[in-house]
Design an enzyme around this catalytic site. Sequence first.
Site, PDB file in Angstrom:
ATOM      1  N   TYR A 161       0.854  -1.192   0.000  1.00 29.03           N
ATOM      2  CA  TYR A 161       0.000   0.000   0.000  1.00 29.03           C
ATOM      3  C   TYR A 161       0.897   1.251   0.000  1.00 29.03           C
ATOM      4  O   TYR A 161       1.864   1.322   0.765  1.00 29.03           O
ATOM      5  CB  TYR A 161      -0.871  -0.070   1.258  1.00 29.03           C
TER       6      TYR A 161
ATOM      7  N   ASP B  10      -0.187  -7.949   6.427  1.00 27.82           N
ATOM      8  CA  ASP B  10      -1.289  -7.011   6.165  1.00 27.82           C
ATOM      9  C   ASP B  10      -2.286  -7.760   5.286  1.00 27.82           C
ATOM     10  O   ASP B  10      -2.055  -8.010   4.111  1.00 27.82           O
ATOM     11  CB  ASP B  10      -0.744  -5.763   5.463  1.00 27.82           C
TER      12      ASP B  10
HETATM   13  C1  LIG Z   1      -5.901   1.254   3.185  1.00 37.43           C
HETATM   14  C2  LIG Z   1      -4.805   0.349   3.512  1.00 37.43           C
HETATM   15  C3  LIG Z   1      -3.925   0.639   4.562  1.00 37.43           C
HETATM   16  C4  LIG Z   1      -4.042   1.906   5.374  1.00 37.43           C
HETATM   17  O1  LIG Z   1      -5.238   1.970   6.066  1.00 37.43           O
HETATM   18  P1  LIG Z   1      -6.000   3.340   6.459  1.00 37.43           P
HETATM   19  O2  LIG Z   1      -7.158   2.857   7.216  1.00 37.43           O
HETATM   20  O3  LIG Z   1      -6.320   4.053   5.184  1.00 37.43           O
HETATM   21  O4  LIG Z   1      -5.023   4.138   7.286  1.00 37.43           O
HETATM   22  C5  LIG Z   1      -2.925  -0.271   4.846  1.00 37.43           C
HETATM   23  N1  LIG Z   1      -2.787  -1.399   4.110  1.00 37.43           N
HETATM   24  C6  LIG Z   1      -3.606  -1.701   3.087  1.00 37.43           C
HETATM   25  C7  LIG Z   1      -3.402  -2.961   2.331  1.00 37.43           C
HETATM   26  C8  LIG Z   1      -4.639  -0.838   2.759  1.00 37.43           C
HETATM   27  O5  LIG Z   1      -5.446  -1.141   1.722  1.00 37.43           O
END
Ligand SMILES: *Cc1c(COP(=O)(O)O)cnc(C)c1O
Length: 380
Positions: free
Chosen positions: A98, A170
């Site tokens: 991201y 993630d």
């Molecule tokens: C959107 C996203 C983030 C960050 O999250 P926010 O809630 O926008 O701070 C981190 N990792 C991935 C894969 C995302 O899609």
Amino acid sequence: MKFDTKVVRAGITPDPTTGAIVPPIYQTATYVLEEVGRDKGFDYTRASNPTRQTLEHQLASLDGGKYGVCFSSGMASVDSCLKLLKAGDHVVCSDDVYGGVSRHFNNVLTRYNLHFTYVDTSKPEKVEEAIRPETKLLWVETPTNPLLKVTDVEVMARLAKSHNLYFGVDSTFATPVFLRPLELGADIVLHSTTKYLSGHNQLIGGVVITNREDIFEEMKFIQKTIGAVPSPFDCWLTMLGVKTLHLRMKKHASNAQLVAEFLEAHAKVERVTYPGLPSHPQYDVAKKQMDGFSGMISFELVGGISAGKTVMNSVKLCGLAESLGAVETMITHPATMTHADVPKEERHARGLTDGLVRISVGIEDPEDIIADLEQALKEV
Ligand SMILES: *Cc1c(COP(=O)(O)O)cnc(C)c1O
């Protein structure tokens, strides 16, 4: 409890004082003590709040984790995980993360003498090569944003264990409906709850889930010390959103499969990337570790950037918007939107071409989504 039952019920009990089936929103900053040194488990909302605690139990349970710690955004959750490290430590990270994550690592955390190496984590030998004596954390996104590379979580877990690294995943794009990294050996699972978990474009939030008590204690300490906490109302909205996660994800995935097959067969589309297509480079890994392929697709048009812009400016049903994972179909141009802060050379080296288009397929009728894309492609 089976998974679908957990989605609806886990962590949630009727309110003990009124029987309310939906837990109330405890919109309070502080709590009155019964006497000096005796509280009811809560003293100050930065440290803990009953509504937030309900959500933390619910989310932990879905990922098969013992502990969940919620933050005010996905990014605050990532930042909190990185606070497990100290100056001088090194991180091996997926190369297609991201955009906000690489911006945070490169533009903020390097100021504190943390070091990062980005590799294609779908290739275990590249990860092995990048590990140094100072490496403390292996950070994997799967599927990645926006190229949807899939990393074998079990293989990474073994690698991390043999080098004594923290291993974080993630899992925002997969959600616990399709992937549960803790069951495959990860130490940490992270979600931006902004996306599929809350699911309706209604808030910003994040969560860190773990089975390790040491990591949980550290996350609680960071949460209470820094205070990047979600509001009780946002926790409550997320909790309501999660109750239909299983239904939404199945629809996102079945719609995305149809949209991906439509795009792959279209003459004006050069290349489609979707983990549920046999043409995806890690289709076999995705099939092995995931229970479905989620709702994200990226594709490249014949005619590159100008064709991409035409399509994005011609869609009517699909919203031209940053973000993903909500009930509405959204279309994004990573080069000028989500990944605009990644320098051009680095973007191109990562395969993030200027003509790449990303779709977060919603839960509308798939025929309407496809008809909208079809009329937009006619404009090219
Ligand atoms: C959107 C996203 C983030 C960050 O999250 P926010 O809630 O926008 O701070 C981190 N990792 C991935 C894969 C995302 O899609």
